[in-house]
Design a protein around this motif. Sequence first.
Motif, short mmCIF file in Angstrom:
data_model
loop_
_atom_site.label_atom_id
_atom_site.label_comp_id
_atom_site.label_asym_id
_atom_site.label_seq_id
_atom_site.Cartn_x
_atom_site.Cartn_y
_atom_site.Cartn_z
N GLU A 47 0.80 -1.24 0.00
CA GLU A 47 0.00 0.00 0.00
C GLU A 47 0.83 1.28 0.00
N THR A 48 2.07 1.23 0.50
CA THR A 48 2.87 2.45 0.61
C THR A 48 3.45 2.88 -0.74
N ASP A 49 3.50 1.99 -1.69
CA ASP A 49 4.11 2.27 -3.00
C ASP A 49 3.19 3.20 -3.82
N ALA A 50 3.77 4.26 -4.41
CA ALA A 50 2.97 5.25 -5.12
C ALA A 50 2.30 4.65 -6.36
N GLU A 51 3.05 3.81 -7.10
CA GLU A 51 2.48 3.15 -8.29
C GLU A 51 1.29 2.29 -7.90
N ASP A 95 -6.53 3.06 -7.14
CA ASP A 95 -7.57 4.00 -7.56
C ASP A 95 -8.32 3.44 -8.77
N ARG A 96 -7.57 2.81 -9.69
CA ARG A 96 -8.22 2.22 -10.87
C ARG A 96 -9.08 1.02 -10.46
N ILE A 149 2.59 -5.42 -9.47
CA ILE A 149 3.48 -6.44 -8.92
C ILE A 149 3.96 -7.34 -10.07
N GLU A 150 5.27 -7.38 -10.24
CA GLU A 150 5.84 -8.19 -11.33
C GLU A 150 5.45 -9.66 -11.13
#
Length: 422
Positions: A258-262, A268-269, A388-389
């Motif tokens: 959750e902390t990752d900006a991407e 949001d999408r 996430i890869e």
Amino acid sequence: MKAIVIGSGLGGLLSAAKLSGSGYEVEVFERLPITGGRFTNIDIKGYQLSTGALHMIPHGPTGPLAQLLREVNADVTIEREDGMAFMRIFEDIGNNIYEDVPFAKFGKVFSLWNRIKLAFLMITTRKNTPKNCSFAEWLSKHLDTPLAYQMADAFCGWALSLKAEDVPAEEVFEIFENLYRYGGPGVPIGGCKAVTDALADVVRNNGGTIHTEKEVTEIITEDGKAIGVIIDGKQHPADLVISNIGHHYTNDLCKGEETDAEYQKYLDRVKAIKPSAGAKICLAASEPLIGHGGVLFTPSARRVNGINEVTNIDPKLAPQGKHLVMAHQTTKWERIPYLEDEIDLGIKDLEEIFAGKDYEIILTQSHYNGWPVNRSSSGSDIGNTTPIEGLYVVGDGAKGKGGIEVEGIALGVKNTMNLILG
Ligand code: FAD
């Protein structure tokens, strides 16, 4: 390379079949005791009802799903009766006076002026697809007849479980384009179960494993990459994780991103994805109520959008000499608290449509929340990748553009496989 698939619905099994046939070691984990998700049969009194779909494949033997089934060597036969979709237009409901107008000629019920406009629009919209408006808004600009809305609602309600006001016009025109390209619906012989069982056989024959009653409770990630899943508290490592449960539930299984900006942008999408809900009324009849194996759209009905009678194509879907008839109706989310009233209105519709006919209601089903008609309604899909890869989403929570229902699932799986296998 090892791939783990979360869920054994159509999307999960198609992916598992393709990956296991491409050299991957594949394990599928399904939380229920059965495979197939919303695409398998339920036997009630010898009638092959279903966990979801109405035993129909929107583009029949020539569509994206049929192509993918052939590609993975799944042993499935899909049959189609050409031209078998009609709009039932009532002139006098009380006296049961109606005409079943072929779908391809639906314009004939309009005035001459509207027919001319329609012919012009059919040509121009193929080149210039309308953007940023719903299908209903687009119609209101061009055709001045209430029947056009009713027909649009019947088509969108049956094919997408949405009202015309809730589907982007662009998506509907993409769907029409696919109807021209691939043709109309077909029925898999043996129903939905024949398709998902055949795929499960392919997975097992390719050396893959399918576990039932195994719920994935977490997707393990490390440095932004999926590296396995947790089931019953035990870690199962993998190089790839394919989720068949939609972006929303997939995200619930990912901890600590959750902390990752991407990832926030992705969330949001995901929040903007809207599922579609609906209800199904299943009838048993001693005589054919429709008489063909296609779709009968019902624009004049209060709630029912369309009806099929799959036993005209596969008589084994009902006891000998009997017919299985299924009616579908979309349900707006604000009407979910009143589902019983919605279904009662659908039952009244059927009493009028089949006035004087001998039939029995064997099951009514409602589909929303965790078991919806589509996890992502047509037009709100956001694709198959995640930030996430090595974590992909397949199924009706991540359909390909213009793909109706399971055809959209097949297009999404093809897209995912192109990304993974090249
Ligand atoms: P699902 O079938 O939902 O599969 C997901 C699987 O994942 C499920 O088995 C679930 O139990 C499992 N799972 C969930 N969470 C976990 C977890 N944590 N761990 C392990 N397993 C998990 N489509 C058509 O093309 N034609 C039709 O005629 C048609 N009619 C429809 C009518 C109705 C009433 C409904 C409800 C749907 C209809 N559809 C139709 C849509 C079609 O049924 C679905 O789009 C399709 O079956 C969805 O498949 P899926 O693989 O996306 O997901």
